[in-house]
Structures are given as C-alpha cells and as structure tokens.
Design an enzyme around this catalytic site. Structure first.
Site, short mmCIF file in Angstrom:
data_model
loop_
_atom_site.label_atom_id
_atom_site.label_comp_id
_atom_site.label_asym_id
_atom_site.label_seq_id
_atom_site.Cartn_x
_atom_site.Cartn_y
_atom_site.Cartn_z
N ARG A 104 51.99 44.75 37.84
CA ARG A 104 51.30 43.46 37.98
C ARG A 104 52.35 42.38 37.78
O ARG A 104 52.96 42.30 36.71
CB ARG A 104 50.17 43.33 36.96
CG ARG A 104 49.62 41.92 36.88
CD ARG A 104 48.33 41.81 36.10
NE ARG A 104 47.22 42.36 36.87
CZ ARG A 104 45.94 42.14 36.58
NH1 ARG A 104 45.60 41.39 35.54
NH2 ARG A 104 44.99 42.66 37.33
N HIS A 131 45.57 41.76 45.67
CA HIS A 131 45.02 42.60 44.59
C HIS A 131 44.32 43.80 45.24
O HIS A 131 43.08 43.91 45.20
CB HIS A 131 44.04 41.76 43.76
CG HIS A 131 43.72 42.34 42.42
ND1 HIS A 131 44.24 43.54 41.96
CD2 HIS A 131 42.90 41.88 41.42
CE1 HIS A 131 43.76 43.79 40.75
NE2 HIS A 131 42.95 42.80 40.40
N GLN A 134 41.63 46.07 43.47
CA GLN A 134 40.34 45.40 43.27
C GLN A 134 39.44 45.59 44.49
O GLN A 134 38.26 45.92 44.36
CB GLN A 134 40.57 43.90 43.01
CG GLN A 134 39.28 43.15 42.72
CD GLN A 134 38.65 43.61 41.42
OE1 GLN A 134 39.31 43.64 40.39
NE2 GLN A 134 37.38 43.99 41.47
N ASP A 220 35.86 34.03 42.82
CA ASP A 220 36.86 34.35 41.79
C ASP A 220 37.18 33.03 41.08
O ASP A 220 36.75 31.96 41.52
CB ASP A 220 38.10 34.95 42.47
CG ASP A 220 39.15 35.49 41.50
OD1 ASP A 220 38.86 35.60 40.29
OD2 ASP A 220 40.28 35.76 41.94
N CYS A 260 35.55 39.80 40.65
CA CYS A 260 36.51 40.77 40.13
C CYS A 260 36.61 40.73 38.61
O CYS A 260 37.05 41.69 37.99
CB CYS A 260 37.88 40.55 40.76
SG CYS A 260 38.64 38.97 40.37
N ARG A 288 36.75 50.46 39.35
CA ARG A 288 38.22 50.39 39.31
C ARG A 288 38.78 51.73 38.80
O ARG A 288 39.76 52.25 39.31
CB ARG A 288 38.68 49.25 38.39
CG ARG A 288 38.40 47.83 38.89
CD ARG A 288 39.28 47.45 40.06
NE ARG A 288 40.70 47.55 39.77
CZ ARG A 288 41.43 46.62 39.11
NH1 ARG A 288 40.87 45.51 38.69
NH2 ARG A 288 42.72 46.79 38.91
N1 NVA Z 1 42.75 35.68 41.12
C1 NVA Z 1 42.80 36.10 39.75
C2 NVA Z 1 42.36 37.52 39.63
C3 NVA Z 1 42.38 38.07 38.23
C4 NVA Z 1 41.97 39.52 38.18
C5 NVA Z 1 44.21 35.91 39.21
O1 NVA Z 1 45.16 36.22 39.93
O2 NVA Z 1 44.35 35.44 38.08
N1 CP Z 2 39.87 42.26 37.83
C1 CP Z 2 41.00 42.49 37.14
O1 CP Z 2 42.03 42.88 37.69
O2 CP Z 2 40.89 42.32 35.80
P1 CP Z 2 42.08 42.27 34.72
O3 CP Z 2 42.86 40.99 34.98
O4 CP Z 2 41.39 42.26 33.40
O5 CP Z 2 42.96 43.46 34.90
#
Ligand code: NVA
Ligand code: CP
Length: 305
Positions: A104, A131, A134, A220, A260, A288
C-alpha cells in the site's frame, strides 16, 4: 515465465477473474464450515504499508494464516523504506526472502518499480491511482447478492479517486456501466484511470441523475489518504455529493449501497443509507478476506481445481 502480479484491475482477464471468484466461493465455504485448507504452508507474505489500514492489513494477515502461511508487516516508519532506500533495491531484497508481497503506497509508479525488481508476485493493496482488491470484493459481493454484474449500472457519487478508477477498469472487463458524478474540477481522468476507452462510463453534473435507475450506488471519502491538505476545500466542494435516502429512492428499487470504508457519516453518506436495509458494507468488508485468499492462491499456485 513472467511473474504474475495484481497491480491494477485489468492485469487480470475476465477468465482469470471468473476463476478467482469461483475459488472465492469455495474458500469462503471452507472458512464458514471450519474446514482447514492450508495450500500455502510455509509461504510468507510481506505486507508493506506506507499508508494506514484496518481492513487491508487484517484481511491479508488473517487470510495468509488461514491458508497455512504467515505474514510479516513492514511500514515506512520502522523500515529503511522511510529512509530513502531505492524501491528497486527493496524489491530485490524483500522478494528474495518471501513468496508474495502486498504493498500500500502513494504513486502507482512506486509499486510498478517494485514489481519490476521482484522475484515473487506483487499485489496492490491501494495506491493513489487504484484499489484493485477492493473492487474484487465489491463485485464478488454484488454477484453474491444479485447475480451477474454484466449489463448493470453502477452509480459512483463523489471523488474520481483510486476506488472510482478501479470501478471504471472493472466496467471494461465485466462489461457493465458506471454513471459517475463528481463536483466540477474532480472529473475522471481516463488516462490516469488506465482505461481503454470511454464506452463504459458516463459523467453526470447532477448526482441524482447519476443515481437514477442504478443497480448499485457507491461512494467513498471526499478526501483520500495523501490528500489531507485539501480537506477543507474538498468539504466545501463535495457538500452536495452525499448519498442520502432521496438519492437511494431514485435508484432501482432493489439497488444496493456499497462503501469501501472507512466512512464518514454525514459527509459522503447519510447514516440512514449506510446503516439502512440496502447497505451491504459489512458483507463487502468481509469479502476482502475471501477474495484475497483466492487471489493469493491463484498468484502462487495458478489455477487449482
Ligand atoms: N479512497 C480512499 C480509500 C481508503 C480505503 C483512500 O485512498 O484513502
Ligand atoms: N477499504 C480499505 O481498504 O480499508 P483499510 O484502509 O482499512 O485497509
């Protein structure tokens, strides 16, 4: 043979995704009936987090353990990654000591450079651009509740972010439509989204029009990780892009709601929607775990069964 990675959704063909979903169903069934399934005994997953996470860490760590393997957690703060070690060097070293890697991070380019130097499969656990894990879970969840997603309409309300981009790629692979509504200035960038064309999505200035007749309404956070400096501006710009009960009323009668997570009730979604009868967010979060177990099985063992 080239190593298979999952860096963006369209790295997999429709056939591969159908296989992963079929395996997800079986693996989930094993889990639900307390059947031990350990195909990845002695395999090690390294998880690299340069941004925060609850679901992604938990689902990958629990997932590999449930398949008989183990996980190692690294973050920027406590490893040399945060002290400027080149990502290419990290890819070389980490992939000599592990069997599969999940990352990540910020720019997609970082994960691509890591993967280019990796001896083992690399999975995108979220970047600024995508992502993919997801949306694997989201589409699996849709299919569980409603059957095939082909030909359906997904309404995306809010920011054209990593999750939105991945929905758009998925629409091309699974042949469904996405109705996107973003505030002015936050529109989809097809090149950044890695799209083949513009056939599978339509942009709407009015979020109500995007939601009208949709089979699935999803949204989101207004501010994604890494964009916190824009928080105040975004709060103002996105104020009219909340999924509320009135919006769900114009969607199809049996429309589902997904997010998500983590969610901000009263911002991108009203509490009555996310906590209401059309919401499947807890199934979505749980899936997930199951889809990523099937994903790791496929990347490490190929098409079993
Ligand atoms: N769009 C959000 C998703 C978090 C799971 C982010 O990137 O923070
Ligand atoms: N939806 C998702 O990826 O959640 P986290 O940021 O908690 O991993």
């Amino acid at each position: 043979m080239a190593i298979k990675h999952f860096l963006q959704f369209n790295d997999f063909t429709r056939d591969e995704l159908d296989h992963v979903f079929a395996r997800t169903r079986w693996i989930k069934q094993q889990f639900k009936t307390y059947q031990q399934y350990w195909p990845l005994t002695d395999r090690t997953l390294v998880m690299i987090f340069e941004k925060a996470s609850t679901r992604t860490r938990l689902s990958f760590e629990a997932g590999i353990q449930q398949l008989g393997g183990s996980a190692i957690y690294l973050n920027t703060r406590d490893s040399q990654l945060g002290r400027g070690e080149p990502v290419e060097d990290a890819g070389q070293v980490i992939s000599r000591m592990s069997d599969i890697v999940m990352i990540r991070t910020f720019e997609q380019e970082v994960i691509q450079r890591f993967a280019a130097n990796s001896r083992v499969p690399v999975i995108n656990g979220l970047t600024n651009e995508y992502h993919p894990c997801q949306i694997l879970a989201d589409i699996y969840t849709y299919i569980e509740h409603r059957g095939p997603i082909q030909g359906k309409t997904v309404a995306w309300i809010g920011d054209s972010n990593n999750v939105c981009n991945t929905w758009l790629q998925a629409a091309e692979v699974f042949d469904f439509n996405v109705h996107v509504s973003t505030p002015p200035g936050y529109e989809v960038e097809p090149e950044r989204a890695g799209l083949y064309g513009t056939d599978h999505y339509e942009e709407f200035a009015d979020p109500m029009e995007a939601a009208r007749g949709a089979d699935l309404v999803t949204t989101d956070v207004w501010t994604s990780m890494g964009f916190e400096a824009e928080n105040e501006e975004r709060r103002r710009d996105f104020a009219d892009w909340q999924v509320d009960a009135d919006m769900m009323k114009v969607a199809a009668k049996d429309a589902l709601f997904m997010h998500c997570l983590p969610a901000h009730r009263g911002e991108e979604v009203a509490a009555e929607v996310i906590d209401g009868p059309q919401s499947v967010v807890w199934d979505e979060a749980e899936n997930r775990l199951h889809v990523q177990k099937a994903l790791m099985e496929y990347l490490l063992l190929g098409k079993v069964k």
